[in-house]
Scaffold this motif. Structure first.
Motif, PDB file in Angstrom:
ATOM      1  N   LEU A 260     -24.552  45.310  13.986  1.00  0.00           N
ATOM      2  CA  LEU A 260     -24.270  45.242  12.547  1.00  0.00           C
ATOM      3  C   LEU A 260     -23.007  44.420  12.270  1.00  0.00           C
ATOM      4  N   ARG A 261     -22.013  44.600  13.115  1.00  0.00           N
ATOM      5  CA  ARG A 261     -20.767  43.856  12.942  1.00  0.00           C
ATOM      6  C   ARG A 261     -21.027  42.349  13.013  1.00  0.00           C
ATOM      7  N   ASP A 262     -21.851  41.933  13.981  1.00  0.00           N
ATOM      8  CA  ASP A 262     -22.168  40.509  14.108  1.00  0.00           C
ATOM      9  C   ASP A 262     -22.938  40.003  12.884  1.00  0.00           C
ATOM     10  N   MET A 263     -23.825  40.848  12.365  1.00  0.00           N
ATOM     11  CA  MET A 263     -24.611  40.440  11.179  1.00  0.00           C
ATOM     12  C   MET A 263     -23.707  40.290   9.955  1.00  0.00           C
ATOM     13  N   ILE A 264     -22.746  41.186   9.835  1.00  0.00           N
ATOM     14  CA  ILE A 264     -21.826  41.105   8.693  1.00  0.00           C
ATOM     15  C   ILE A 264     -21.014  39.811   8.766  1.00  0.00           C
ATOM     16  N   LYS A 265     -20.630  39.433   9.980  1.00  0.00           N
ATOM     17  CA  LYS A 265     -19.881  38.174  10.153  1.00  0.00           C
ATOM     18  C   LYS A 265     -20.729  36.998   9.655  1.00  0.00           C
ATOM     19  N   ILE A 266     -22.000  37.020   9.994  1.00  0.00           N
ATOM     20  CA  ILE A 266     -22.892  35.923   9.570  1.00  0.00           C
ATOM     21  C   ILE A 266     -23.020  35.941   8.046  1.00  0.00           C
ATOM     22  N   HIS A 267     -23.175  37.141   7.494  1.00  0.00           N
ATOM     23  CA  HIS A 267     -23.255  37.243   6.032  1.00  0.00           C
ATOM     24  C   HIS A 267     -21.985  36.705   5.380  1.00  0.00           C
ATOM     25  N   ASN A 268     -20.856  37.079   5.939  1.00  0.00           N
ATOM     26  CA  ASN A 268     -19.587  36.636   5.342  1.00  0.00           C
ATOM     27  C   ASN A 268     -19.466  35.115   5.351  1.00  0.00           C
ATOM     28  N   LYS A 269     -20.032  34.491   6.383  1.00  0.00           N
ATOM     29  CA  LYS A 269     -19.956  33.034   6.476  1.00  0.00           C
ATOM     30  C   LYS A 269     -20.896  32.369   5.461  1.00  0.00           C
TER      31      LYS A 269
END
Ligand code: G1P
Length: 296
Positions: A143-152
């Motif tokens: 989930l943390r990695d997905m949030i990073k992608i979303h933030n980008k």
């Protein structure tokens, strides 16, 4: 538009848990324990570890145990305090620290409809969706990695996993163009296709970062596969307007809604649980040796 942080998570939990009957006749599938915590607690802790502070659970019939689990239990706390059981008391108190909202999905109209039920609480923010029976190894930080992608990209992000042909009919399946390491820009998706009609071997697994414009689309989405309002169909419509990304997960996931997956999750998480891992490993080694011996 200013960048928006993901601070809410939606946990659809209104399903009937038919693959786990009779265990799920009167108690929710999400409350089945893996070692010493119910499945939904692993999901909530995963969200917490990403700094998510508000939890929205979509519930249904026979699901009250979920609300009790995350509520203050004054009597239990007093009892533990008086017995000096401070470590477990801390754990119990942590469960009720966060803000939970519960919404009943009166009718089993599908995952898309369940997500739509969260609209009054999510409002106009991006949010995570966690299907708690898809258990992700806590060390993998999906989930943390997905949030990073979303933030980008400020866009919808789906978790993907390659699944064998025989299992593809159980998932939403996507096709896409690789635009980065394990990152795909999705260009097609089908809910539960047959193996021969699947657009690829990449299945959607139970983690999504969604943008709030999905609500208006779900409202207009007609029932699809199984007569239910499918989240996959709504995301496919969204994809025509703005990019949707898929993150190919390479870590460990267990299907906790399935008996075999549940057993695998139990074994793997027991092997990491500080309280039982040493003894359990010993037991498992002896047991496996004797099984191998018998088969000779
Ligand atoms: C749901 C989604 C499906 C997704 C799956 C992941 O299906 O509709 O697209 O692949 O979750 O677990 P369900 O398992 O609720 O039938």
């Amino acid at each position: 538009m200013p960048k928006q942080r993901v601070s809410k998570a939606v946990f659809p939990a209104a399903g009937l848990g038919t693959r786990f009957l009779p265990a799920t006749k009167a108690s929710p599938k999400e409350m089945l324990p893996i070692v010493d915590k119910p499945m939904i607690q692993y999901a909530v802790e995963e969200a917490e570890s990403c700094n998510i502070k508000e939890f929205i659970v979509i519930t249904g019939k026979s699901k009250r145990a979920i609300e009790d689990h995350f509520d203050i239990s004054w009597q239990l706390e007093e009892n533990l305090k008086s017995k000096g059981k401070h470590a477990i008391l801390d754990e119990i108190q942590k469960l009720s620290e966060h803000q939970f909202a519960y919404i009943r999905q009166g009718l089993p109209l599908g995952l898309g409809h369940a997500i739509l039920c969260s609209k009054p609480f999510v409002k106009d923010e991006p949010f995570a969706v966690i299907l708690s029976d898809d258990i992700i190894d806590p060390e993998d930080h999906l989930l943390r990695d997905m949030i990073k992608i979303h933030n980008k990209y400020q866009a919808t992000v789906l978790a993907l996993e390659k699944v064998p042909k025989e299992e593809i009919h159980r998932y939403g399946v996507v096709a896409g163009k690789e635009v980065g390491k394990n990152l795909f820009k999705i260009n097609d998706m089908v809910e539960k296709p047959t193996a021969s009609s699947a657009p690829s071997d990449m299945a959607i697994i139970g983690r999504y970062i969604l943008t709030p414009d999905i609500f208006g689309i779900i409202e207009k989405t007609k029932p699809g596969k199984g007569g239910e309002i499918q989240l996959t169909d709504a995301i496919k419509t969204l994809m025509k307007k703005r990019p949707v990304y898929g993150y190919l997960f390479r870590g460990k996931r267990y299907d906790g809604g399935d008996k075999l997956g549940y057993l695998k999750a139990t074994v793997e998480l027991a092997l990491k649980n500080p309280g039982v891992k040493t003894e359990f490993k010993k037991y498992l080694s002896t047991r496996i040796s004797s099984l191998i011996e018998k088969e000779k």
